[in-house]
Design an enzyme around this catalytic site. Structure first.
Site, PDB file in Angstrom:
ATOM      1  N   LYS A 138       0.806  -1.221   0.000  1.00  0.00           N
ATOM      2  CA  LYS A 138       0.000   0.000   0.000  1.00  0.00           C
ATOM      3  C   LYS A 138       0.842   1.275   0.000  1.00  0.00           C
ATOM      4  O   LYS A 138       0.317   2.364  -0.272  1.00  0.00           O
ATOM      5  CB  LYS A 138      -0.951   0.001   1.189  1.00  0.00           C
ATOM      6  CG  LYS A 138      -1.969  -1.122   1.170  1.00  0.00           C
ATOM      7  CD  LYS A 138      -2.894  -1.036  -0.026  1.00  0.00           C
ATOM      8  CE  LYS A 138      -4.027  -2.044   0.063  1.00  0.00           C
ATOM      9  NZ  LYS A 138      -4.972  -1.953  -1.064  1.00  0.00           N
TER      10      LYS A 138
ATOM     11  N   SER B   5      -3.569 -12.164   3.511  1.00  0.00           N
ATOM     12  CA  SER B   5      -3.876 -11.929   2.095  1.00  0.00           C
ATOM     13  C   SER B   5      -2.731 -12.404   1.202  1.00  0.00           C
ATOM     14  O   SER B   5      -2.962 -12.871   0.078  1.00  0.00           O
ATOM     15  CB  SER B   5      -4.183 -10.451   1.832  1.00  0.00           C
ATOM     16  OG  SER B   5      -3.063  -9.639   2.087  1.00  0.00           O
TER      17      SER B   5
END
Length: 318
Positions: free
Chosen positions: A57, A274
């Site tokens: 991110k 994830s």
């Protein structure tokens, strides 16, 4: 596990570089043991926890902040506001601390304790939202704050901001292409905001239209793959483009938990849930190709490391 190739040539030395200048050029690792028995398939993964904020991110956050400053949307004295499950928020908070702007984040209350502590350590203001509403509840809270104080906040809106997917179009895809020397045949990634998958896939398909791009989602609206979206039941990100995917696969929480432990014990890689889900999906693609005897170079993205999830109970389960 070992690096598939050396570092990308031409990058500047790390000494003296600001955090934003150290984002990207992450290692591409070869997953050997979990992929054994698939002799014609190479399974490769981008180690995104090596970014300065510790996750993939960082790429989107830096792109969003850079574009907002360029256009004047984020001006001196304004506060960056967004909804996040943690990693994008940590990236915003890291950039805010390094570059001198304040950050307010709407975060589901059930975010991992480690992520909460990181946000606090960077000095971000956090508004916790109903865990039962998941990320959708955090998004609604951010929108309400922005509507109430429009002059105070720059609403980054990572789910609708084109700078999100463009970060991966411009960097992640180019790195994968360079690191595999153009040999990549498949790209596999988990859908959250969808920026990583959409941006990387769009550029890879421009470089070689034959590359197959496979998106991954949780198999249920009630899941434990933090940061992932079950698109059929969630607020769908405006940047999500389902036509980019050649195929979409479902991954169970249980399979992701089991893979997280397996990667630690077999590859020496402690990754987030994830990331483990991304490997589960990649192995599903690889197994089908191996059955047909098709050679392939499959690349996936490991968004973060396990240090943000070690308080989760599944690590102690047999």
């Amino acid at each position: 596990m070992r690096a598939a190739h050396g570092p990308i040539q031409g990058t500047a030395p790390l000494l003296g570089r600001k955090p934003v200048e150290r984002i990207g050029h992450t290692p591409l690792l070869r997953l050997e043991r979990v992929g054994r028995g698939l002799p014609a398939v190479q399974l490769l993964a981008k180690a995104e926890w090596t970014n300065p904020g510790g996750s993939v991110k960082d790429r989107a956050a830096a792109s969003i902040v850079g574009e907002a400053r360029r256009t004047g949307a984020l001006r001196t004295g304004m506060t960056l506001l967004d909804a996040t499950s943690g990693n994008t928020g940590i990236a915003y908070a890291m950039l805010g601390a390094a570059e001198g702007f304040s950050v307010t984040l709407c975060v589901p209350e059930n975010a991992s304790p480690e992520r909460k502590r990181m946000l606090e350590a960077y000095g971000a203001r956090v508004v916790y939202t109903d865990p039962g509403e998941g990320m959708d509840g955090a998004i609604r809270a951010a929108r309400q704050l922005r509507a109430r104080y429009p002059e105070r906040y720059f609403y980054a809106d990572q789910y609708s901001n084109d700078a999100n997917w463009l970060a991966h179009y411009r960097t992640t895809a180019e790195e994968i292409w360079s690191q595999t020397e153009g040999r990549v045949t498949h790209f596999v990634a988990v859908l959250g905001t969808s920026g990583t998958f959409v941006g990387t896939s769009r550029r890879l398909k421009e470089l070689n239209p034959a590359i197959r791009c496979v998106s991954l989602q949780p198999d249920s609206p009630f899941h434990g793959i933090e940061g992932a979206k079950h698109m059929a039941t969630a607020l769908v990100p405006a940047i999500y483009d389902p036509t980019v995917a050649d195929e979409d696969l479902a991954v169970s929480t249980e399979a992701a938990y089991a893979m997280a432990k397996r990667l630690g014990r077999e590859e020496g890689l402690l990754v987030g849930v994830s990331a483990a889900a991304a490997v589960v999906g990649s192995l599903a693609v690889a197994s089908r190709l191996a059955e047909r005897g098709e050679p392939a170079v499959i690349v996936t993205v490991l968004p973060d490391a396990a240090d943000r999830y070690l308080s989760e109970r599944f690590w102690k389960e047999p």
